[in-house]
Design a protein around this motif. Structure first.
Motif, PDB file in Angstrom:
ATOM      1  N   UNK A  73       0.846  -1.180   0.000  1.00 17.88           N
ATOM      2  CA  UNK A  73       0.000   0.000   0.000  1.00 17.88           C
ATOM      3  C   UNK A  73       0.886   1.236   0.000  1.00 17.88           C
ATOM      4  N   UNK A  74       0.485   2.226  -0.802  1.00 23.30           N
ATOM      5  CA  UNK A  74       1.262   3.460  -0.917  1.00 23.30           C
ATOM      6  C   UNK A  74       0.468   4.623  -0.329  1.00 23.30           C
ATOM      7  N   UNK A  75       1.021   5.307   0.694  1.00 25.77           N
ATOM      8  CA  UNK A  75       0.338   6.489   1.236  1.00 25.77           C
ATOM      9  C   UNK A  75       0.230   7.574   0.170  1.00 25.77           C
ATOM     10  N   UNK A  76      -0.964   8.143   0.030  1.00 25.52           N
ATOM     11  CA  UNK A  76      -1.176   9.160  -0.996  1.00 25.52           C
ATOM     12  C   UNK A  76      -2.454   9.936  -0.674  1.00 25.52           C
ATOM     13  N   UNK A  77      -2.393  11.246  -0.798  1.00 26.13           N
ATOM     14  CA  UNK A  77      -3.604  12.044  -0.668  1.00 26.13           C
ATOM     15  C   UNK A  77      -4.479  11.794  -1.895  1.00 26.13           C
ATOM     16  N   UNK A  78      -5.678  11.294  -1.658  1.00 27.50           N
ATOM     17  CA  UNK A  78      -6.552  10.921  -2.772  1.00 27.50           C
ATOM     18  C   UNK A  78      -7.442  12.055  -3.255  1.00 27.50           C
ATOM     19  N   UNK A  79      -7.702  13.041  -2.410  1.00 24.36           N
ATOM     20  CA  UNK A  79      -8.633  14.105  -2.790  1.00 24.36           C
ATOM     21  C   UNK A  79      -8.238  14.845  -4.068  1.00 24.36           C
ATOM     22  N   UNK A  80      -6.938  15.138  -4.302  1.00 28.65           N
ATOM     23  CA  UNK A  80      -6.580  15.823  -5.560  1.00 28.65           C
ATOM     24  C   UNK A  80      -6.867  14.983  -6.805  1.00 28.65           C
ATOM     25  N   UNK A  81      -7.087  13.673  -6.620  1.00 30.95           N
ATOM     26  CA  UNK A  81      -7.366  12.793  -7.752  1.00 30.95           C
ATOM     27  C   UNK A  81      -8.850  12.689  -8.053  1.00 30.95           C
ATOM     28  N   UNK A  82      -9.676  13.324  -7.217  1.00 32.33           N
ATOM     29  CA  UNK A  82     -11.130  13.090  -7.276  1.00 32.33           C
ATOM     30  C   UNK A  82     -11.705  13.293  -8.665  1.00 32.33           C
ATOM     31  N   UNK A  83     -11.267  14.343  -9.371  1.00 36.53           N
ATOM     32  CA  UNK A  83     -11.837  14.619 -10.692  1.00 36.53           C
ATOM     33  C   UNK A  83     -11.492  13.529 -11.697  1.00 36.53           C
ATOM     34  N   UNK A  84     -10.408  12.804 -11.452  1.00 38.19           N
ATOM     35  CA  UNK A  84      -9.996  11.758 -12.381  1.00 38.19           C
ATOM     36  C   UNK A  84     -10.288  10.354 -11.881  1.00 38.19           C
ATOM     37  N   UNK A  85     -11.056  10.265 -10.806  1.00 39.34           N
ATOM     38  CA  UNK A  85     -11.374   8.960 -10.229  1.00 39.34           C
ATOM     39  C   UNK A  85     -12.835   8.620 -10.470  1.00 39.34           C
ATOM     40  N   UNK A  86     -13.092   7.379 -10.835  1.00 38.51           N
ATOM     41  CA  UNK A  86     -14.453   6.862 -10.947  1.00 38.51           C
ATOM     42  C   UNK A  86     -14.644   5.843  -9.836  1.00 38.51           C
ATOM     43  N   UNK A  87     -15.594   6.105  -8.962  1.00 36.38           N
ATOM     44  CA  UNK A  87     -15.862   5.196  -7.845  1.00 36.38           C
ATOM     45  C   UNK A  87     -16.669   4.013  -8.358  1.00 36.38           C
ATOM     46  N   UNK A  88     -16.173   2.816  -8.111  1.00 42.32           N
ATOM     47  CA  UNK A  88     -16.799   1.609  -8.655  1.00 42.32           C
ATOM     48  C   UNK A  88     -17.465   0.750  -7.593  1.00 42.32           C
ATOM     49  N   UNK A  89     -17.443   1.200  -6.347  1.00 40.35           N
ATOM     50  CA  UNK A  89     -18.138   0.468  -5.285  1.00 40.35           C
ATOM     51  C   UNK A  89     -18.482   1.438  -4.172  1.00 40.35           C
ATOM     52  N   UNK A  90     -19.333   1.017  -3.301  1.00 42.36           N
ATOM     53  CA  UNK A  90     -19.546   1.730  -2.052  1.00 42.36           C
ATOM     54  C   UNK A  90     -18.379   1.397  -1.122  1.00 42.36           C
ATOM     55  N   UNK A  91     -18.123   2.218  -0.096  1.00 40.52           N
ATOM     56  CA  UNK A  91     -17.071   1.871   0.878  1.00 40.52           C
ATOM     57  C   UNK A  91     -17.399   0.552   1.573  1.00 40.52           C
ATOM     58  N   UNK A  92     -16.366  -0.212   1.918  1.00 42.76           N
ATOM     59  CA  UNK A  92     -16.569  -1.491   2.604  1.00 42.76           C
ATOM     60  C   UNK A  92     -15.550  -1.638   3.732  1.00 42.76           C
ATOM     61  N   UNK A  93     -15.970  -2.303   4.788  1.00 37.03           N
ATOM     62  CA  UNK A  93     -15.106  -2.545   5.945  1.00 37.03           C
ATOM     63  C   UNK A  93     -14.229  -3.766   5.673  1.00 37.03           C
ATOM     64  N   UNK A  94     -12.968  -3.698   6.084  1.00 37.66           N
ATOM     65  CA  UNK A  94     -12.022  -4.778   5.783  1.00 37.66           C
ATOM     66  C   UNK A  94     -11.573  -5.491   7.061  1.00 37.66           C
ATOM     67  N   UNK A  95     -10.850  -4.804   7.931  1.00 36.61           N
ATOM     68  CA  UNK A  95     -10.349  -5.424   9.162  1.00 36.61           C
ATOM     69  C   UNK A  95     -10.725  -4.579  10.373  1.00 36.61           C
ATOM     70  N   UNK A  96     -10.720  -5.233  11.519  1.00 32.29           N
ATOM     71  CA  UNK A  96     -10.928  -4.547  12.795  1.00 32.29           C
ATOM     72  C   UNK A  96      -9.843  -5.012  13.762  1.00 32.29           C
ATOM     73  N   UNK A  97      -9.214  -4.062  14.440  1.00 28.21           N
ATOM     74  CA  UNK A  97      -8.140  -4.368  15.381  1.00 28.21           C
ATOM     75  C   UNK A  97      -8.499  -3.762  16.737  1.00 28.21           C
ATOM     76  N   UNK A  98      -8.607  -4.598  17.733  1.00 33.78           N
ATOM     77  CA  UNK A  98      -8.920  -4.143  19.088  1.00 33.78           C
ATOM     78  C   UNK A  98      -7.637  -3.914  19.868  1.00 33.78           C
ATOM     79  N   UNK A  99      -7.474  -2.717  20.402  1.00 36.04           N
ATOM     80  CA  UNK A  99      -6.285  -2.395  21.181  1.00 36.04           C
ATOM     81  C   UNK A  99      -6.344  -3.036  22.565  1.00 36.04           C
ATOM     82  N   UNK A 100      -7.525  -3.310  23.065  1.00 32.58           N
ATOM     83  CA  UNK A 100      -7.684  -3.793  24.435  1.00 32.58           C
ATOM     84  C   UNK A 100      -7.419  -5.286  24.593  1.00 32.58           C
TER      85      UNK A 100
END
Length: 708
Positions: free
Chosen positions: A238-265
Motif C-alpha cells: 500500500x502506498x500512502x497518498x492524498x486521494x482528494x486531488x485525484x477526485x476529478x480523475x477517479x471513478x468510484x466503482x463500489x460503495x465503501x466497505x469494511x475490511x479489518x478490525x483491530x482491538x487495542x484492548x
C-alpha cells in the motif's frame, strides 16, 4: 541510532553530493532545539501531528472519559508527552505523588533520543516533569520490576501510520499485553477499523503498469519486453497518498466497505485474512483499492477519528468522520496489476485481504478468470523494483521523447563513442546502446549496482543490444578511470538525474550529478557532451493554507504549552523564527491540499554542468500575478538537455512524478498585482529571492523579501 555512552550517541548523516552515509558522534547534551537546520526532528511528522486539532481533541476527550479513577497509565511512543500530560491531568496527579502511588501514575516510553530530550523540556514548561516517569527505551525493552513497578492498567498510544500497521502496531500491542499490561486493560484508542473502495483512475494505472503504458511509445525502447512484463515494477504494497486531488480523475466503482478490525484492548494476531464480496456500483475497470482507517477512541463508541478521503467525509454515512487536511496520515493506494479488472454494474467482485504484523495486502478476483500472462518473469524470479512515480515517468511519452531527441542528436555521426551513465538510469543505458550499436557504455549505477547489470542483461535481446556493449562499474569505493573505458576518454556523460534509494529528496540534491561530473572531469574528452548540460533553479510564490497550517508554530495544545518545541520541529509562525522562515522540505505540491500559484514561474540561478562544480548564487525579483495570501515559495529544477536550450524537462508543480522543495514563510503575506483601483493598500506587489548553493556541502540557502 544507538547509544555510545550516557553522554554521546551515534547519528547517521547523509552526504547529498555523494549519496554516502557516515556515522557521526553527537554529544547528548547538544541542544538541537536551537538549530532548526538540524534534521533530527524537522523532517519528521511530529509537527504536523501536533497541529492536527481534530486528533488532539479526540484523544483528550477519550482520555478524560477513560480515566475515571487513578490508574497506572503507560504511554508508548510518547513524543512530546502530550498524551501523558492529558492522562496526568485527567487523574489529577500532583508533585507529591511518587511512582507506584495508589493515586495513579503515568509512565512515558520514548526511544528516539532527540524527541525524548524535547519531551523533557515540554514537561518542564508545563510543570509536569515530576508527574510523569520518562523512560528512554523501546516498549519491548521495558521490564516490570526494573523499569516500572507493576503492570499498567491503561495503555494510551498513537503508533499509527497511514496504513495503520506500518509503525509496528501489532508487535507493540502483542508485547504490551504479554509483558506490560494487566488483563483486560483500558486503552485509548479502543479499536481501529480499516475501510476501502474500488476505483478506476488513469493516473493510478500509470503509476504501476509500465508494460501497457510503454506499448504506446514510438522510440523502440522496451523496458518491460513481452514475456518479462514484471521485470521492472513497483513493490506490492500500500502506498500512502492524498486521494482528494485525484477526485476529478477517479471513478468510484463500489460503495465503501469494511475490511479489518483491530482491538487495542486485547492481544492482536500477527496474521489475519478475510474474504469480501463487493457489488460493483458502476461499469468500469478497477485500477486500485483506496483504503483508510477509522479510530474508535472510547469504549462506548462516541469518539472517532478518520483518515477517509473528503468524498467520504462529505457524505452522510457510517464511514464519515470530519477532519482537517493533514500530512502525517494519508489514504493508501493498492494497485491492481496490469490494466486492472473490468467489471460491470451489479457484478459481485471477490476481494481477499490479508494482514501481517506490519502491512495489509489484497487480491481482487472477478467472476472471469484473470490471465496470468503479465505475471511472467525470469526463471530465477529476478525483478527490479522502482517507485510508482519512476514507473510512471518511464512510461511518459513526452519525457521519453525529450530524452530520445537529446541523446539521438549528440550521437549522430559519432563512431564508437565512449559513454558513461553517471546515475541509476536504466532507461538511458538502454537508449544509448539502442541508438548506437558501436557505443561503449559504462553505467555507474551507484544505487542499483549488480541489479542494474542483471536487468540490462535480461532486456538486451528485446532491445537489439549486444550485452558486450554495456558494462557496470561495480567498485563503489573507487573512481572510474580510463582503465575502465578502454584507455579512451569519455565522449558523452549522461544522467536523468536519478539516484536509486534517494527518491523524494529535495530537488537540488540531484545536483549530485554535477558532483559526479566533476569527479570524472579528468577522463572527459575536450569536447565531451554532458546531458543534462544545465540545471535552472525555478520558483513560484504559492497559496498553501493547508500545508502552512500543518507546520505552523505551536501554542497551547489542549491547554499544554508547546511553544518550546517550535524551533526544534522547524515550525513557521509567530514565535521569533529564523529571519527567513523555516527549512526547505520536500513535498508533492499537488498533494498539499488547497494550492494556487500567485506569481509567474521564474528562474533564480543556473548550474552549468559543462564546467566542474562550484559554489554559486542567484537573485530574482518577481511581481505577483494574482491577489491572495502567500504562504511560501515552491522550488524545483528544470533540466536542460541540449546546448541550444530547446529540450527541457521540468520537475515543477505540474509534474506529479517529482517532489518540489517548499519553503514556508514565518507569517503568511497578503500579496497582489499592481491595480489602479481595487488593490489592497497593504498588499505586497513583488518579492525578491536570493539563493546560495554551497558546493562543499550541497546545501542550498534561500532568502526572500517582500516589496510593496
Amino acid at each position: 541510532m544507538s547509544s555510545v555512552s550516557a553522554h554521546r550517541i551515534f547519528q547517521l548523516k547523509l552526504d547529498p553530493l555523494t549519496g554516502k552515509s557516515e556515522w557521526v558522534i553527537i554529544d547528548e547534551n547538544d541542544d538541537a532545539s536551537q538549530d532548526p537546520a538540524k534534521p533530527d526532528l524537522v523532517t519528521t511528522s511530529y509537527l504536523d501531528m501536533l497541529n492536527d486539532t481534530w486528533r488532539n481533541r479526540a484523544f483528550q476527550e477519550a482520555i478524560d472519559k477513560t480515566l475515571t479513577k487513578p490508574f497506572h497509565v503507560l504511554d508508548i511512543g510518547a513524543g512530546t508527552g502530550l498524551l501523558s500530560m492529558m492522562a496526568a491531568r485527567a487523574m489529577g496527579l500532583d508533585d507529591r505523588m511518587t511512582p507506584g502511588s495508589i493515586k495513579g501514575m503515568v509512565t512515558a516510553c520514548e526511544s528516539f533520543l532527540p524527541m525524548l530530550k524535547l519531551m523533557r523540556k515540554v514537561l518542564h514548561v508545563n510543570g509536569m516533569e515530576r508527574k510523569i516517569n520518562v523512560i528512554n527505551k523501546r516498549s519491548d525493552e521495558l521490564k516490570v520490576g526494573v523499569d516500572i513497578n507493576s503492570r499498567a492498567d491503561v495503555l494510551v498510544s498513537e503508533i499509527l501510520d497511514s496504513e495503520l500497521l506500518g509503525e509496528g502496531l501489532i508487535p507493540t500491542l502483542q508485547n504490551a499485553h504479554d509483558m506490560l499490561l494487566v488483563d483486560n486493560p483500558r486503552t485509548v484508542p479502543y479499536r481501529a477499523m480499516t475501510y476501502g473502495q474500488l476505483v478506476e483512475s488513469t493516473f493510478l494505472w500509470k503509476l504501476q503498469d509500465l508494460y501497457n503504458n510503454e506499448m504506446k511509445a514510438s522510440d523502440g525502447i522496451h523496458l518491460v519486453p513481452t514475456g518479462l512484463e514484471t521485470i521492472l515494477r513497483v513493490k506490492r504494497q500500500q502506498y500512502p497518498m492524498h486521494s482528494d486531488p485525484l477526485k476529478e480523475g477517479i471513478k468510484l466503482l463500489s460503495e465503501p466497505f469494511k475490511i479489518f478490525e483491530f482491538d487495542f484492548w486485547k492481544r492482536p494476531d500477527s496474521h489475519g485474512e478475510t474474504d469480501l464480496v463487493i457489488k460493483a456500483s458502476d461499469d468500469g475497470r478497477v485500477n486500485a483499492v483506496i483504503s483508510w482507517w477509522v479510530l474508535q477512541l472510547d469504549y462506548e463508541g462516541t469518539i472517532f477519528y478518520s483518515t477517509a478521503p473528503k468524498w467520504i467525509k462529505d457524505s452522510v454515512t457510517e464511514f464519515s468522520v470530519a477532519g482537517n487536511w493533514c500530512d502525517h496520515w494519508k489514504q493508501c493506494v493498492w494497485f491492481i496489476p496490469g490494466k486492472g479488472e473490468s467489471i460491470s454494474k451489479g457484478e459481485e467482485i471477490h476481494l481477499h485481504a490479508v494482514h501481517s504484523d506490519i502491512s495489509i495486502s489484497y487480491d481482487l478476483k472477478t467472476q472471469t478468470p484473470r490471465s496470468d500472462s503479465r505475471q511472467l518473469m525470469l526463471q530465477d524470479g529476478f525483478h527490479l523494483v522502482l517507485s510508482p512515480e519512476k514507473i510512471a515517468l518511464y512510461g511518459d511519452a513526452k519525457w521519453r521523447q525529450c530524452m530520445f531527441s537529446a541523446i539521438q542528436n549528440v550521437l549522430q555521426g559519432k563512431d564508437s563513442p565512449v559513454c558513461v551513465v553517471a546515475d541509476d538510469s536504466v532507461f538511458l543505458a538502454t537508449l544509448i546502446s539502442h541508438l548506437s550499436k558501436t557505443a561503449f557504455v559504462t553505467s555507474l549505477f551507484p544505487g542499483l549496482r549488480e541489479k542494474g547489470l542483471k536487468y540490462l542483461q535480461a532486456i538486451a535481446e528485446a532491445n537489439g543490444i549486444s550485452i558486450n556493449q554495456t558494462k557496470v562499474f561495480s567498485n563503489s569505493n573507487d573512481c572510474l578511470t580510463m582503465y575502465n573505458t578502454t584507455s579512451r576518454k569519455v565522449d558523452l556523460l549522461v544522467g536523468e538525474p536519478f539516484y536509486y534509494g534517494h527518491e523524494g529528496r529535495l530537488p537540488w540534491q540531484n545536483l549530485r550529478f554535477w558532483k559526479d561530473r566533476t569527479v570524472l572531469d579528468e577522463i572527459l574528452s575536450k569536447d565531451a557532451l554532458v546531458i543534462p548540460c544545465k540545471g535552472i533553479l525555478m520558483a513560484c510564490a504559492m497559496f498553501l493554507p493547508d500545508l502552512w497550517r500543518s507546520r505552523c508554530s505551536l501554542g497551547k495544545i489542549e491547554g499544554f504549552d508547546h511553544t518550546i518545541a517550535n524551533s526544534a520541529l522547524g515550525a513557521c509562525g509567530n514565535f521569533s523564527p529564523p529571519p527567513h522562515g523555516g527549512p526547505c522540505l520536500p513535498f508533492f505540491v499537488w498533494q498539499c491540499g488547497q494550492i494556487k500559484e500567485l506569481s509567474e514561474r521564474f528562474a533564480i540561478m543556473e548550474f552549468d554542468f559543462l564546467k566542474p562544480m562550484s559554489s554559486c548564487s542567484g537573485k530574482a525579483k518577481v511581481d505577483f500575478s494574482a491577489s491572495g495570501i502567500c504562504h511560501g515559495f515552491v522550488f524545483w529544477i528544470d533540466w536542460v538537455l541540449d546546448i541550444e536550450g530547446y529540450i527541457l524537462v521540468s520537475s515543477g508543480p505540474d509534474n506529479r512524478f517529482w517532489k518540489q522543495g517548499v519553503k514556508l514563510l514565518a507569517e503568511p503575506m497578503a500579496v497582489g498585482p499592481e491595480a489602479p483601483v481595487d488593490a489592497a493598500a497593504d498588499e505586497y506587489k513583488s518579492a525578491e529571492i536570493e539563493a546560495f548553493f554551497d558546493s562543499s556541502s550541497g546545501d542550498l540557502v534561500v532568502q526572500h523579501s517582500f516589496v510593496r
